[in-house]
Design an enzyme around this catalytic site. Sequence first.
Site, PDB file in Angstrom:
ATOM      1  N   LYS A  14      42.651  61.728  59.521  1.00  0.00           N
ATOM      2  CA  LYS A  14      41.451  61.075  60.074  1.00  0.00           C
ATOM      3  C   LYS A  14      40.961  61.755  61.347  1.00  0.00           C
ATOM      4  O   LYS A  14      39.761  61.811  61.584  1.00  0.00           O
ATOM      5  CB  LYS A  14      41.615  59.569  60.239  1.00  0.00           C
ATOM      6  CG  LYS A  14      42.769  59.085  61.059  1.00  0.00           C
ATOM      7  CD  LYS A  14      42.777  57.568  60.994  1.00  0.00           C
ATOM      8  CE  LYS A  14      43.969  56.894  61.588  1.00  0.00           C
ATOM      9  NZ  LYS A  14      45.060  57.590  62.180  1.00  0.00           N
ATOM     10  N   ARG A  89      43.620  48.326  65.028  1.00  0.00           N
ATOM     11  CA  ARG A  89      44.859  48.508  64.265  1.00  0.00           C
ATOM     12  C   ARG A  89      45.427  47.171  63.790  1.00  0.00           C
ATOM     13  O   ARG A  89      46.429  47.155  63.088  1.00  0.00           O
ATOM     14  CB  ARG A  89      45.932  49.147  65.153  1.00  0.00           C
ATOM     15  CG  ARG A  89      45.832  50.655  65.345  1.00  0.00           C
ATOM     16  CD  ARG A  89      46.731  51.419  64.462  1.00  0.00           C
ATOM     17  NE  ARG A  89      47.591  52.467  64.928  1.00  0.00           N
ATOM     18  CZ  ARG A  89      47.308  53.668  65.382  1.00  0.00           C
ATOM     19  NH1 ARG A  89      46.089  54.007  65.640  1.00  0.00           N
ATOM     20  NH2 ARG A  89      48.232  54.552  65.605  1.00  0.00           N
ATOM     21  N   ARG A 123      53.990  68.646  61.302  1.00  0.00           N
ATOM     22  CA  ARG A 123      52.878  68.796  62.236  1.00  0.00           C
ATOM     23  C   ARG A 123      53.387  69.441  63.529  1.00  0.00           C
ATOM     24  O   ARG A 123      54.447  69.084  64.029  1.00  0.00           O
ATOM     25  CB  ARG A 123      52.366  67.383  62.509  1.00  0.00           C
ATOM     26  CG  ARG A 123      51.103  67.241  63.214  1.00  0.00           C
ATOM     27  CD  ARG A 123      50.400  65.973  62.794  1.00  0.00           C
ATOM     28  NE  ARG A 123      50.942  64.744  63.367  1.00  0.00           N
ATOM     29  CZ  ARG A 123      50.324  63.569  63.267  1.00  0.00           C
ATOM     30  NH1 ARG A 123      49.174  63.473  62.631  1.00  0.00           N
ATOM     31  NH2 ARG A 123      50.853  62.495  63.780  1.00  0.00           N
ATOM     32  N   ARG A 156      54.883  66.432  68.153  1.00  0.00           N
ATOM     33  CA  ARG A 156      54.574  65.257  68.974  1.00  0.00           C
ATOM     34  C   ARG A 156      55.845  64.427  69.106  1.00  0.00           C
ATOM     35  O   ARG A 156      56.609  64.326  68.141  1.00  0.00           O
ATOM     36  CB  ARG A 156      53.513  64.415  68.246  1.00  0.00           C
ATOM     37  CG  ARG A 156      52.128  64.589  68.790  1.00  0.00           C
ATOM     38  CD  ARG A 156      51.098  63.954  67.911  1.00  0.00           C
ATOM     39  NE  ARG A 156      51.266  62.523  67.679  1.00  0.00           N
ATOM     40  CZ  ARG A 156      50.352  61.760  67.086  1.00  0.00           C
ATOM     41  NH1 ARG A 156      49.221  62.297  66.659  1.00  0.00           N
ATOM     42  NH2 ARG A 156      50.548  60.491  66.897  1.00  0.00           N
ATOM     43  N   ARG A 167      55.544  53.532  62.097  1.00  0.00           N
ATOM     44  CA  ARG A 167      54.079  53.530  62.080  1.00  0.00           C
ATOM     45  C   ARG A 167      53.535  53.182  60.699  1.00  0.00           C
ATOM     46  O   ARG A 167      52.548  52.458  60.565  1.00  0.00           O
ATOM     47  CB  ARG A 167      53.547  54.891  62.543  1.00  0.00           C
ATOM     48  CG  ARG A 167      53.271  54.887  64.041  1.00  0.00           C
ATOM     49  CD  ARG A 167      53.586  56.188  64.705  1.00  0.00           C
ATOM     50  NE  ARG A 167      52.814  57.304  64.221  1.00  0.00           N
ATOM     51  CZ  ARG A 167      53.236  58.565  64.340  1.00  0.00           C
ATOM     52  NH1 ARG A 167      54.381  58.825  64.907  1.00  0.00           N
ATOM     53  NH2 ARG A 167      52.497  59.548  63.912  1.00  0.00           N
TER      54      ARG A 167
HETATM   55  P1  AMP Z   1      47.549  57.888  66.888  1.00  0.00           P
HETATM   56  O1  AMP Z   1      47.231  59.156  67.597  1.00  0.00           O
HETATM   57  O2  AMP Z   1      46.339  57.124  66.410  1.00  0.00           O
HETATM   58  O3  AMP Z   1      48.594  58.080  65.801  1.00  0.00           O
HETATM   59  O4  AMP Z   1      48.222  56.904  67.973  1.00  0.00           O
HETATM   60  C1  AMP Z   1      49.429  57.267  68.617  1.00  0.00           C
HETATM   61  C2  AMP Z   1      50.103  56.027  69.184  1.00  0.00           C
HETATM   62  O5  AMP Z   1      49.246  55.415  70.165  1.00  0.00           O
HETATM   63  C3  AMP Z   1      50.429  54.909  68.196  1.00  0.00           C
HETATM   64  O6  AMP Z   1      51.629  55.127  67.490  1.00  0.00           O
HETATM   65  C4  AMP Z   1      50.512  53.710  69.143  1.00  0.00           C
HETATM   66  O7  AMP Z   1      51.728  53.713  69.876  1.00  0.00           O
HETATM   67  C5  AMP Z   1      49.385  53.999  70.125  1.00  0.00           C
HETATM   68  N1  AMP Z   1      48.104  53.443  69.654  1.00  0.00           N
HETATM   69  C6  AMP Z   1      46.982  54.140  69.305  1.00  0.00           C
HETATM   70  N2  AMP Z   1      45.996  53.326  68.927  1.00  0.00           N
HETATM   71  C7  AMP Z   1      46.502  52.064  69.021  1.00  0.00           C
HETATM   72  C8  AMP Z   1      45.979  50.752  68.764  1.00  0.00           C
HETATM   73  N3  AMP Z   1      44.717  50.572  68.310  1.00  0.00           N
HETATM   74  N4  AMP Z   1      46.792  49.684  68.969  1.00  0.00           N
HETATM   75  C9  AMP Z   1      48.043  49.828  69.434  1.00  0.00           C
HETATM   76  N5  AMP Z   1      48.608  51.019  69.693  1.00  0.00           N
HETATM   77  C10 AMP Z   1      47.854  52.134  69.498  1.00  0.00           C
END
Ligand code: AMP
Length: 217
Positions: A14, A89, A123, A156, A167
């Site tokens: 995404k 989320r 990744r 990461r 996740r």
């Molecule tokens: P992402 O880059 O979208 O995979 O986000 C990385 C991490 O950021 C996630 O695993 C969460 O710990 C935190 N995070 C990102 N967006 C959210 C959200 N909308 N609600 C809660 N935690 C978030």
Amino acid sequence: MQKYIIMGVQGCGKGTQARLLKESLDLVHISVGDIFRWHIQSHTKLGARIKRTMAEGQLVSDEVVDEVVKQRLDQHDWNYGFILDGFPRNSRQAEFFLESYDIDAVLLIDVPDAVVTERILNRRLCPKCALDYNLIFHRPAVANTCDICGGLLIARSDDTPEAVQARLQDYHTKTQPILELFRRKELVVIVDGTRPADEVQKDLRRLLVEKLETLAS
Ligand code: AMP
């Protein structure tokens, strides 16, 4: 003005699709995960608070997330619209968001869990210039080294098998139900995300045009 939310399990692509769409439609790409990573790298107070939660693959609290999204959207630098990536989320975040904003479409990038798990564990990221790599389909020419700036590639900190599992579970229990909410509002556009990124983007653009035409008619 076009306002979109992009959704899908972590590693479905995404971020890549949002960036491509942003360039062609002149949208602002708002990635909550990127904002959080910036805070951690910049050693801000917020960064210190969320570092552990993120590394474990857990969700950051709704209050923190809502505040970060609100502050970002309050900058009003999105003349042609925005594409939200990684938010909402869960249903609580979706309700908070829909209280203040409406959206034109929710773009769902559909990829099975087994495929994303393999993608995520392969990744890599260049911490110097932020370029993404994948050891399956976008390898660096020299192992572990960025093609552009020569930086040492890293994974990461939340791309461990345990964090990926956490996740995925969060996605299925907390995020998937909000798709139902958006489906009922007939906002969802679904693309098969297992194909190469440029083909996924072509499909996404075509389906979006169709969706906007239906909305206008
Ligand atoms: P992402 O880059 O979208 O995979 O986000 C990385 C991490 O950021 C996630 O695993 C969460 O710990 C935190 N995070 C990102 N967006 C959210 C959200 N909308 N609600 C809660 N935690 C978030």
